[in-house]
Design a protein around this motif. Structure first.
Motif, PDB file in Angstrom:
ATOM      1  N   LEU A  43     -24.687  25.288  37.932  1.00 38.39           N
ATOM      2  CA  LEU A  43     -25.597  26.503  38.021  1.00 38.39           C
ATOM      3  C   LEU A  43     -24.789  27.835  36.125  1.00 38.39           C
ATOM      4  O   LEU A  43     -22.743  26.726  36.268  1.00 38.39           O
ATOM      5  CB  LEU A  43     -25.243  27.668  39.184  1.00 38.39           C
ATOM      6  N   THR A  44     -24.926  28.269  35.805  1.00 37.57           N
ATOM      7  CA  THR A  44     -24.624  29.173  34.795  1.00 37.57           C
ATOM      8  C   THR A  44     -23.934  30.165  35.476  1.00 37.57           C
ATOM      9  O   THR A  44     -24.146  30.842  36.635  1.00 37.57           O
ATOM     10  CB  THR A  44     -25.709  29.605  33.943  1.00 37.57           C
ATOM     11  N   CYS A  45     -22.470  30.579  35.235  1.00 38.10           N
ATOM     12  CA  CYS A  45     -21.527  31.097  35.796  1.00 38.10           C
ATOM     13  C   CYS A  45     -20.112  31.825  34.888  1.00 38.10           C
ATOM     14  O   CYS A  45     -20.220  31.803  33.887  1.00 38.10           O
ATOM     15  CB  CYS A  45     -20.552  30.494  36.970  1.00 38.10           C
ATOM     16  N   ASN A  46     -20.541  33.454  34.891  1.00 38.28           N
ATOM     17  CA  ASN A  46     -18.987  33.665  33.878  1.00 38.28           C
ATOM     18  C   ASN A  46     -18.158  34.502  34.856  1.00 38.28           C
ATOM     19  O   ASN A  46     -17.471  35.577  34.712  1.00 38.28           O
ATOM     20  CB  ASN A  46     -19.766  34.634  33.219  1.00 38.28           C
ATOM     21  N   SER A  47     -18.264  34.180  36.157  1.00 46.45           N
ATOM     22  CA  SER A  47     -17.224  34.717  36.706  1.00 46.45           C
ATOM     23  C   SER A  47     -15.961  33.370  36.969  1.00 46.45           C
ATOM     24  O   SER A  47     -14.905  33.263  38.273  1.00 46.45           O
ATOM     25  CB  SER A  47     -17.756  34.780  38.386  1.00 46.45           C
ATOM     26  N   SER A  82     -17.101  32.579  41.708  1.00 45.92           N
ATOM     27  CA  SER A  82     -17.301  32.393  42.574  1.00 45.92           C
ATOM     28  C   SER A  82     -18.911  32.213  43.063  1.00 45.92           C
ATOM     29  O   SER A  82     -19.808  32.575  41.468  1.00 45.92           O
ATOM     30  CB  SER A  82     -17.182  33.968  42.854  1.00 45.92           C
ATOM     31  N   LEU A  83     -19.925  32.305  43.756  1.00 45.16           N
ATOM     32  CA  LEU A  83     -21.530  32.332  44.251  1.00 45.16           C
ATOM     33  C   LEU A  83     -21.632  33.095  44.921  1.00 45.16           C
ATOM     34  O   LEU A  83     -20.844  32.848  46.464  1.00 45.16           O
ATOM     35  CB  LEU A  83     -20.910  30.563  44.414  1.00 45.16           C
ATOM     36  N   ARG A  84     -22.956  33.555  44.562  1.00 45.14           N
ATOM     37  CA  ARG A  84     -23.959  33.297  45.353  1.00 45.14           C
ATOM     38  C   ARG A  84     -23.753  33.185  46.533  1.00 45.14           C
ATOM     39  O   ARG A  84     -24.396  32.663  46.400  1.00 45.14           O
ATOM     40  CB  ARG A  84     -25.042  34.008  44.926  1.00 45.14           C
ATOM     41  N   SER A 133     -26.853  32.028  47.380  1.00 45.39           N
ATOM     42  CA  SER A 133     -27.780  30.936  45.769  1.00 45.39           C
ATOM     43  C   SER A 133     -28.254  29.710  47.174  1.00 45.39           C
ATOM     44  O   SER A 133     -27.448  28.586  47.607  1.00 45.39           O
ATOM     45  CB  SER A 133     -26.367  30.682  45.104  1.00 45.39           C
ATOM     46  N   ARG A 134     -28.600  28.939  46.821  1.00 42.20           N
ATOM     47  CA  ARG A 134     -29.086  27.294  46.979  1.00 42.20           C
ATOM     48  C   ARG A 134     -28.134  26.456  46.910  1.00 42.20           C
ATOM     49  O   ARG A 134     -28.481  25.329  47.478  1.00 42.20           O
ATOM     50  CB  ARG A 134     -30.625  27.165  46.296  1.00 42.20           C
ATOM     51  N   PHE A 175     -29.361  27.081  33.291  1.00 41.49           N
ATOM     52  CA  PHE A 175     -29.088  26.227  34.540  1.00 41.49           C
ATOM     53  C   PHE A 175     -28.729  27.875  35.524  1.00 41.49           C
ATOM     54  O   PHE A 175     -27.713  28.183  35.915  1.00 41.49           O
ATOM     55  CB  PHE A 175     -27.409  26.048  34.372  1.00 41.49           C
ATOM     56  N   ALA A 176     -29.427  28.638  34.766  1.00 39.56           N
ATOM     57  CA  ALA A 176     -29.378  30.492  35.728  1.00 39.56           C
ATOM     58  C   ALA A 176     -30.492  29.957  35.579  1.00 39.56           C
ATOM     59  O   ALA A 176     -30.614  31.265  37.100  1.00 39.56           O
ATOM     60  CB  ALA A 176     -29.245  31.267  34.792  1.00 39.56           C
ATOM     61  N   ARG A 177     -31.437  29.342  35.322  1.00 35.33           N
ATOM     62  CA  ARG A 177     -32.656  29.200  36.563  1.00 35.33           C
ATOM     63  C   ARG A 177     -32.640  29.142  38.444  1.00 35.33           C
ATOM     64  O   ARG A 177     -31.749  28.171  38.165  1.00 35.33           O
ATOM     65  CB  ARG A 177     -34.195  28.365  36.108  1.00 35.33           C
ATOM     66  N   SER A 178     -33.256  29.679  38.876  1.00 35.78           N
ATOM     67  CA  SER A 178     -33.346  29.027  40.441  1.00 35.78           C
ATOM     68  C   SER A 178     -34.416  27.671  40.411  1.00 35.78           C
ATOM     69  O   SER A 178     -33.837  27.197  41.354  1.00 35.78           O
ATOM     70  CB  SER A 178     -34.140  29.796  40.993  1.00 35.78           C
ATOM     71  N   LYS A 192     -33.484  22.500  37.865  1.00 41.03           N
ATOM     72  CA  LYS A 192     -33.664  22.534  36.307  1.00 41.03           C
ATOM     73  C   LYS A 192     -33.325  20.672  35.753  1.00 41.03           C
ATOM     74  O   LYS A 192     -33.387  20.119  36.452  1.00 41.03           O
ATOM     75  CB  LYS A 192     -32.033  23.130  35.679  1.00 41.03           C
ATOM     76  N   PHE A 243     -20.820  36.223  26.777  1.00 40.27           N
ATOM     77  CA  PHE A 243     -21.338  37.074  27.596  1.00 40.27           C
ATOM     78  C   PHE A 243     -21.280  38.715  27.907  1.00 40.27           C
ATOM     79  O   PHE A 243     -20.354  37.916  28.069  1.00 40.27           O
ATOM     80  CB  PHE A 243     -22.193  36.588  29.214  1.00 40.27           C
TER      81      PHE A 243
HETATM   82  C1  LIG Z   1     -24.319  34.547  32.028  1.00 43.30           C
HETATM   83  C2  LIG Z   1     -24.434  34.471  33.331  1.00 43.30           C
HETATM   84  C3  LIG Z   1     -23.733  34.042  33.971  1.00 43.30           C
HETATM   85  C4  LIG Z   1     -24.099  34.147  36.368  1.00 43.30           C
HETATM   86  N1  LIG Z   1     -22.542  33.847  36.353  1.00 43.30           N
HETATM   87  C5  LIG Z   1     -22.698  33.798  38.078  1.00 43.30           C
HETATM   88  C6  LIG Z   1     -21.480  33.884  38.935  1.00 43.30           C
HETATM   89  O1  LIG Z   1     -20.900  33.409  38.307  1.00 43.30           O
HETATM   90  N2  LIG Z   1     -21.640  33.135  40.106  1.00 43.30           N
HETATM   91  C7  LIG Z   1     -23.142  32.992  40.315  1.00 43.30           C
HETATM   92  O2  LIG Z   1     -23.657  32.956  42.288  1.00 43.30           O
HETATM   93  N3  LIG Z   1     -24.341  33.727  39.428  1.00 43.30           N
HETATM   94  C8  LIG Z   1     -23.760  33.630  38.103  1.00 43.30           C
HETATM   95  N4  LIG Z   1     -25.058  33.602  37.158  1.00 43.30           N
HETATM   96  C9  LIG Z   1     -26.876  33.538  38.493  1.00 43.30           C
HETATM   97  C10 LIG Z   1     -26.893  31.459  38.346  1.00 43.30           C
HETATM   98  O3  LIG Z   1     -26.810  31.491  37.341  1.00 43.30           O
HETATM   99  C11 LIG Z   1     -28.380  31.488  39.071  1.00 43.30           C
HETATM  100  O4  LIG Z   1     -28.502  32.874  39.830  1.00 43.30           O
HETATM  101  C12 LIG Z   1     -28.339  30.322  39.142  1.00 43.30           C
HETATM  102  O5  LIG Z   1     -28.254  29.452  38.594  1.00 43.30           O
HETATM  103  C13 LIG Z   1     -29.371  30.285  40.015  1.00 43.30           C
HETATM  104  O6  LIG Z   1     -29.663  29.581  41.387  1.00 43.30           O
HETATM  105  P1  LIG Z   1     -29.760  29.921  41.975  1.00 43.30           P
HETATM  106  O7  LIG Z   1     -31.045  30.792  42.643  1.00 43.30           O
HETATM  107  O8  LIG Z   1     -29.956  28.772  43.027  1.00 43.30           O
HETATM  108  O9  LIG Z   1     -28.129  30.415  42.936  1.00 43.30           O
HETATM  109  C14 LIG Z   1     -24.899  33.587  35.932  1.00 43.30           C
HETATM  110  C15 LIG Z   1     -26.133  33.885  35.355  1.00 43.30           C
HETATM  111  C16 LIG Z   1     -26.107  33.780  34.201  1.00 43.30           C
HETATM  112  C17 LIG Z   1     -26.965  34.169  32.733  1.00 43.30           C
END
Ligand SMILES: Cc1cc2nc3c(=O)[nH]c(=O)nc-3n(C[C@H](O)[C@H](O)[C@H](O)COP(=O)(O)O)c2cc1C
Length: 310
Positions: free
Chosen positions: A34-38, A52-54, A57-58, A85-88, A91, A147
């Motif tokens: 997954l895409t992440c900026n944390s 960190s991850l929500r 999140s799946r 990689f930000a798609r749910s 991918k 970002f």
């Molecule tokens: C720039 C950017 C940064 C992101 N950073 C995070 C993050 O730090 N943690 C997180 O849980 N999701 C983050 N996301 C969202 C996840 O990429 C997105 O929810 C995930 O890939 C979707 O899969 P999921 O629905 O299974 O979680 C970010 C998205 C973008 C576009």
């Protein structure tokens, strides 16, 4: 305390970050990420990082079970990979180097950190993963993707403004804004022309009210309006640097000159003539008037001084 969540998110977005894709294998050995900026560094010795991850999140069960992950810091031109990689949904994994039994990684990114998960903390609606870096690689010829405020940015070549004289800056302004004004004479719509006319009126209004500082910055805004009227997304992006430098020059100029001195009596008329020529789609006259403007540019009053602002 109840927060205005939409505004709170915006405030958080004012902190620019890089963009990484966190990758791992799911329990069936299938690569995912997954895409992440944390992402952030925690400790140098030992080398520890976090992200960190929500909790919704799946991928949470996957990262909990995997006990390892890779952090792939994206290159400035890899926003498609970030969006992917930000798609749910499932991918496409075409951008990954996948070797069976190993952690999948993103190809040709700026830096990669392979980590062993050492701890995880549930805090609020996220789980913080802490990993120990066991291997990394780094390609220093690439710039990273940034970002900021909800959109992707590239890092501009950093500029040591002290290297430029007001004369150099003025020359660049003359060329680029003449080009933009010529484009505006071909492309400006009704709204652009109205904005330009309003811009000229506002300069005159501030001058009448004796607000000379505001007048000086509004005079710069006039060029921003020309850039907008040119409808050239690439040139508008490039000219942002000149706009920032020009603002600094005006601020710096105020240390050497009075705000009143930062104007030339003919320029208000020249501005009106420029707008008139743009409106008439008279390109040669646009060019002639732009050159006339820059012949009288107040920046030239201190052209031999080196720009000293930080
Ligand atoms: C720039 C950017 C940064 C992101 N950073 C995070 C993050 O730090 N943690 C997180 O849980 N999701 C983050 N996301 C969202 C996840 O990429 C997105 O929810 C995930 O890939 C979707 O899969 P999921 O629905 O299974 O979680 C970010 C998205 C973008 C576009």
């Amino acid at each position: 305390m109840s927060l205005d969540l939409a505004r709170y998110r915006k405030a958080l977005g004012a902190f620019p970050t890089g963009v990484a894709v966190i990758t791992t294998n799911d329990p069936s050995g299938q690569p995912t990420g997954l895409t992440c900026n944390s992402f952030s560094s925690v400790s140098l010795e030992p080398p520890l990082v976090l992200w960190s991850l929500r909790t919704q999140s799946r991928l949470l069960p996957t990262f909990r079970a995997a006990k390892q992950f890779a952090i792939n810091v994206l290159r400035h031109d890899q926003h498609d990979i970030s969006a992917n990689f930000a798609r749910s949904d499932d991918k496409p994994l075409g951008d990954l180097d996948i070797v069976t039994g190993e952690l999948p990684t993103v190809r040709d990114c700026v830096a990669r950190f392979k980590c062993r998960t050492v701890s995880e903390y549930l805090e609020g609606d996220h789980v913080i993963f802490i990993g120990q870096v066991v291997e990394f690689d780094y390609l220093d010829e690439f710039e990273a993707l940034v970002f900021y405020r909800g959109t992707y940015k590239a890092i501009a070549e950093s500029i040591d403004r002290r290297a430029f004289s007001a004369k150099d800056i003025d020359e660049a302004r003359r060329h680029i804004y003449t080009l933009l004004a010529e484009l505006a004479s071909e492309r400006a719509g009704e709204a652009d022309l109205q904005a330009l006319e309003r811009g000229v009126d506002e300069i005159a209004g501030l001058e009448r009210e004796g607000k000379m500082k505001e007048r000086a910055y509004q005079a710069l805004e006039f060029f921003h309006l020309i850039a907008q009227a040119a409808h050239s997304p690439v040139l508008s992006t490039m000219v942002k640097t000149i706009e920032d430098i020009s603002k600094d020059v005006v601020t710096e100029g105020a240390r050497h000159m009075k705000w009143e001195e930062m104007r030339h009596p003919v320029l208000q008329k020249v501005r009106a003539d420029i707008v008139h020529a743009i409106k008439a789609a008279d390109k040669p006259r646009v060019s002639q008037k732009m050159h006339e403007y820059f012949r009288h540019s107040p920046m030239l009053l201190w052209q031999d001084r080196k720009f000293t602002a930080p």
